[in-house]
Write an enzyme that holds these catalytic residues in place. Structure first.
Site, PDB file in Angstrom:
ATOM      1  N   ARG A 139       3.589  10.001   4.868  1.00  0.00           N
ATOM      2  CA  ARG A 139       4.885  10.401   4.308  1.00  0.00           C
ATOM      3  C   ARG A 139       5.055   9.825   2.903  1.00  0.00           C
ATOM      4  O   ARG A 139       5.669  10.434   2.037  1.00  0.00           O
ATOM      5  CB  ARG A 139       6.009   9.947   5.238  1.00  0.00           C
ATOM      6  CG  ARG A 139       5.932  10.615   6.596  1.00  0.00           C
ATOM      7  CD  ARG A 139       6.707   9.887   7.645  1.00  0.00           C
ATOM      8  NE  ARG A 139       6.188   8.556   7.901  1.00  0.00           N
ATOM      9  CZ  ARG A 139       6.582   7.776   8.889  1.00  0.00           C
ATOM     10  NH1 ARG A 139       7.517   8.188   9.712  1.00  0.00           N
ATOM     11  NH2 ARG A 139       6.056   6.575   9.053  1.00  0.00           N
TER      12      ARG A 139
ATOM     13  N   LYS B 232       0.841  -1.221   0.000  1.00  0.00           N
ATOM     14  CA  LYS B 232       0.000   0.000   0.000  1.00  0.00           C
ATOM     15  C   LYS B 232       0.865   1.257   0.000  1.00  0.00           C
ATOM     16  O   LYS B 232       0.447   2.310  -0.488  1.00  0.00           O
ATOM     17  CB  LYS B 232      -1.005  -0.032   1.154  1.00  0.00           C
ATOM     18  CG  LYS B 232      -0.407   0.024   2.564  1.00  0.00           C
ATOM     19  CD  LYS B 232      -0.163   1.413   3.100  1.00  0.00           C
ATOM     20  CE  LYS B 232       0.620   1.400   4.386  1.00  0.00           C
ATOM     21  NZ  LYS B 232       0.967   2.740   4.883  1.00  0.00           N
TER      22      LYS B 232
HETATM   23  N1  LIG Z   1       4.521   6.974  11.727  1.00  0.00           N
HETATM   24  C1  LIG Z   1       3.381   6.336  11.494  1.00  0.00           C
HETATM   25  O1  LIG Z   1       2.298   6.964  11.458  1.00  0.00           O
HETATM   26  C2  LIG Z   1       3.375   4.867  11.293  1.00  0.00           C
HETATM   27  C3  LIG Z   1       4.537   4.148  11.071  1.00  0.00           C
HETATM   28  N2  LIG Z   1       4.472   2.802  10.853  1.00  0.00           N
HETATM   29  C4  LIG Z   1       5.675   2.058  10.584  1.00  0.00           C
HETATM   30  O2  LIG Z   1       6.552   2.116  11.691  1.00  0.00           O
HETATM   31  C5  LIG Z   1       7.892   1.952  11.239  1.00  0.00           C
HETATM   32  C6  LIG Z   1       8.739   3.010  11.895  1.00  0.00           C
HETATM   33  O3  LIG Z   1       8.260   4.257  11.423  1.00  0.00           O
HETATM   34  P1  LIG Z   1       8.293   5.590  12.280  1.00  0.00           P
HETATM   35  O4  LIG Z   1       8.380   5.319  13.732  1.00  0.00           O
HETATM   36  O5  LIG Z   1       7.204   6.437  11.808  1.00  0.00           O
HETATM   37  O6  LIG Z   1       9.693   6.184  11.784  1.00  0.00           O
HETATM   38  P2  LIG Z   1      10.542   7.363  12.403  1.00  0.00           P
HETATM   39  O7  LIG Z   1      11.376   7.865  11.293  1.00  0.00           O
HETATM   40  O8  LIG Z   1       9.680   8.329  13.124  1.00  0.00           O
HETATM   41  O9  LIG Z   1      11.459   6.649  13.489  1.00  0.00           O
HETATM   42  C7  LIG Z   1      12.326   5.600  13.205  1.00  0.00           C
HETATM   43  C8  LIG Z   1      12.955   5.171  14.504  1.00  0.00           C
HETATM   44  O10 LIG Z   1      13.771   4.010  14.274  1.00  0.00           O
HETATM   45  C9  LIG Z   1      15.026   4.224  14.926  1.00  0.00           C
HETATM   46  N3  LIG Z   1      16.060   3.447  14.278  1.00  0.00           N
HETATM   47  C10 LIG Z   1      16.474   3.509  13.009  1.00  0.00           C
HETATM   48  N4  LIG Z   1      17.427   2.602  12.794  1.00  0.00           N
HETATM   49  C11 LIG Z   1      17.636   1.953  13.959  1.00  0.00           C
HETATM   50  C12 LIG Z   1      18.515   0.922  14.387  1.00  0.00           C
HETATM   51  N5  LIG Z   1      19.359   0.329  13.536  1.00  0.00           N
HETATM   52  N6  LIG Z   1      18.465   0.525  15.672  1.00  0.00           N
HETATM   53  C13 LIG Z   1      17.617   1.113  16.514  1.00  0.00           C
HETATM   54  N7  LIG Z   1      16.745   2.076  16.171  1.00  0.00           N
HETATM   55  C14 LIG Z   1      16.764   2.501  14.908  1.00  0.00           C
HETATM   56  C15 LIG Z   1      15.251   5.718  14.793  1.00  0.00           C
HETATM   57  O11 LIG Z   1      16.223   6.123  15.726  1.00  0.00           O
HETATM   58  P3  LIG Z   1      17.042   7.498  15.515  1.00  0.00           P
HETATM   59  O12 LIG Z   1      16.047   8.582  15.787  1.00  0.00           O
HETATM   60  O13 LIG Z   1      18.111   7.366  16.543  1.00  0.00           O
HETATM   61  O14 LIG Z   1      17.529   7.493  14.104  1.00  0.00           O
HETATM   62  C16 LIG Z   1      13.850   6.234  15.118  1.00  0.00           C
HETATM   63  O15 LIG Z   1      13.639   6.252  16.496  1.00  0.00           O
HETATM   64  C17 LIG Z   1       7.851   2.056   9.707  1.00  0.00           C
HETATM   65  O16 LIG Z   1       7.968   0.794   9.141  1.00  0.00           O
HETATM   66  C18 LIG Z   1       6.468   2.628   9.433  1.00  0.00           C
HETATM   67  O17 LIG Z   1       5.947   2.179   8.191  1.00  0.00           O
HETATM   68  C19 LIG Z   1       3.300   2.128  10.884  1.00  0.00           C
HETATM   69  C20 LIG Z   1       2.132   2.791  11.110  1.00  0.00           C
HETATM   70  C21 LIG Z   1       2.074   4.211  11.333  1.00  0.00           C
HETATM   71  O1  LIG Z   2       1.467   3.340   7.652  1.00  0.00           O
HETATM   72  C1  LIG Z   2       0.960   4.407   7.873  1.00  0.00           C
HETATM   73  C2  LIG Z   2      -0.492   4.572   8.034  1.00  0.00           C
HETATM   74  O2  LIG Z   2      -1.113   3.358   8.271  1.00  0.00           O
HETATM   75  C3  LIG Z   2       1.795   5.624   7.929  1.00  0.00           C
HETATM   76  O3  LIG Z   2       2.013   6.029   6.649  1.00  0.00           O
HETATM   77  P1  LIG Z   2       3.356   6.740   6.206  1.00  0.00           P
HETATM   78  O4  LIG Z   2       4.489   5.832   6.583  1.00  0.00           O
HETATM   79  O5  LIG Z   2       3.192   6.946   4.750  1.00  0.00           O
HETATM   80  O6  LIG Z   2       3.409   8.045   6.953  1.00  0.00           O
END
Ligand SMILES: NC(=O)C1=CN([C@@H]2O[C@H](COP(=O)(O)OP(=O)(O)OC[C@H]3O[C@@H](n4cnc5c(N)ncnc54)[C@H](OP(=O)(O)O)[C@@H]3O)[C@@H](O)[C@H]2O)C=CC1
Ligand SMILES: O=C(CO)COP(=O)(O)O
Length: 320
Positions: free
Chosen positions: A249, A185
């Site tokens: 995003r 998606k």
């Molecule tokens: N944001 C959203 O609305 C949603 C996100 N997701 C999924 O969640 C997952 C994470 O996304 P999101 O939290 O938004 O991303 P962000 O960019 O907000 O955060 C990523 C996090 O991962 C950490 N990180 C990266 N590499 C490592 C590593 N090697 N070891 C430990 N920590 C690490 C980063 O740490 P640092 O800051 O130190 O780089 C940061 O805290 C994705 O797959 C996304 O698709 C799913 C649903 C909703």
């Molecule tokens: O997975 C998500 C919504 O379900 C968040 O979407 P994005 O990673 O595109 O921000």
């Protein structure tokens, strides 16, 4: 119930905030500075500004301490999952691990559950996925997600532990379908954002979402997914959210491509690497993925939005 969330990005923080409504939660950040700042300010100012961290939520950079809890959620980006698991394999071996990422690993074509099993064969694995923006979850807005777990007993116990007042979890044993719905998606969201950014219209987006869903099904079913899973929260549900909201995003990257604007490369956009992974795997399996291919062309700069749309419209006519 004791839960730890490993990874203090937007999603990890939001899940931790919601789960703290059920009891104590530990949120692990890899940087001591970030953990200290969050613990003091009671806010993740970098990734989830404006949301107060509840009392029941403790932030730490101490991995040993964070992994004392029974349930471990892994909230790191898909392309970082393997290195994260390798870095902490001793502490994570044999544990129940719930991946919260969406995507397909570029080097291997594997999804989050398969990567966890590859690195830690003794781990018991699950996936939390579905339509949810971190901000919505953190603000306590109603959200429904899919908890995918091959083992029914573990799935039921995780479903129980991870459901909160505003976060309702549905369960499935179809881990392949849940992995692929959440991964694909995002590719379609980049395509839809591009169409909207280029001013090609709402009708074009509806066509892309529908044909994108057909493409998702074609690929996922060939990989062994169940059609019902694709029609559920982790597939159709998340496709709908991500292709229609500029809170996404992936969609916003598409908007930038459509408008020929620069996009901040530090933002996590899972659909970009996943598009290449999907196209490569689809070619091996002889599956037609025209929209995903166009997305890689747009990302490469090999196609303009108009050229991509012209390519899709010029395909041979066929039955729906
Ligand atoms: N944001 C959203 O609305 C949603 C996100 N997701 C999924 O969640 C997952 C994470 O996304 P999101 O939290 O938004 O991303 P962000 O960019 O907000 O955060 C990523 C996090 O991962 C950490 N990180 C990266 N590499 C490592 C590593 N090697 N070891 C430990 N920590 C690490 C980063 O740490 P640092 O800051 O130190 O780089 C940061 O805290 C994705 O797959 C996304 O698709 C799913 C649903 C909703
Ligand atoms: O997975 C998500 C919504 O379900 C968040 O979407 P994005 O990673 O595109 O921000």
């Amino acid at each position: 119930m004791n839960v730890s969330v490993l990874g203090a990005g937007a999603f990890g923080t939001a899940l931790a905030v919601s789960l703290a409504g059920n009891g104590p939660v530990t949120l692990w950040a890899r940087s001591r500075d970030q953990a200290d700042a969050m613990q003091q300010a009671r806010e993740n100012t970098g990734r989830l500004p404006g949301v107060s961290l509840p009392e029941a939520l403790k932030v730490t950079d101490d991995f040993q301490m964070a992994t004392q809890n029974r349930t471990l959620l892994l909230a790191v980006p898909m392309q970082k999952l393997r290195s994260f698991l390798n870095d902490h394999s001793d502490a994570l071996q044999g544990r129940a691990l719930v991946a919260c990422c969406k995507g397909i690993e570029l080097q291997t074509g594997l999804g989050p559950i398969a990567v966890m099993s590859d690195v830690l064969p003794d781990a018991r694995t699950a996936l939390l996925t579905g339509p949810s923006f971190a901000d919505d979850i953190a603000r306590g807005l109603p959200t429904a997600l899919t908890l995918a777990c091959a083992g029914t007993g573990l799935g039921e116990s995780l479903q129980h532990d991870l459901t909160t007042a505003n976060l309702r979890l549905y369960r499935t044993t179809d881990t392949i379908g849940a992995e692929l719905g959440g991964a694909l998606k995002n590719v379609m969201a980049i395509a839809c954002g591009t169409v909207m950014g280029a001013g090609l219209g709402d009708s074009a987006r509806a066509a892309l979402m529908t044909r994108g869903y057909a493409e998702m099904q074609r690929f996922a079913l060939a990989c062994g997914a169940q059609p019902e899973t694709l029609a559920g929260l982790s597939g159709f549900g998340d496709l709908t959210l991500t292709c229609t909201s500029d809170l996404s995003r992936n969609y916003r990257l598409g908007l930038s491509l459509g408008r020929s604007e620069a996009f901040d490369p530090s933002v996590t956009v899972e659909g970009a690497a996943t598009a290449y992974a999907v196209v490569a795997r689809a070619e091996e399996m002889a599956i037609d993925m025209p929209i995903s291919r166009c997305v890689t062309g747009l990302l490469d700069g090999a196609l303009t939005p108009d050229a991509a749309m012209a390519q899709l419209l010029a395909r041979p006519l066929k039955e729906e």
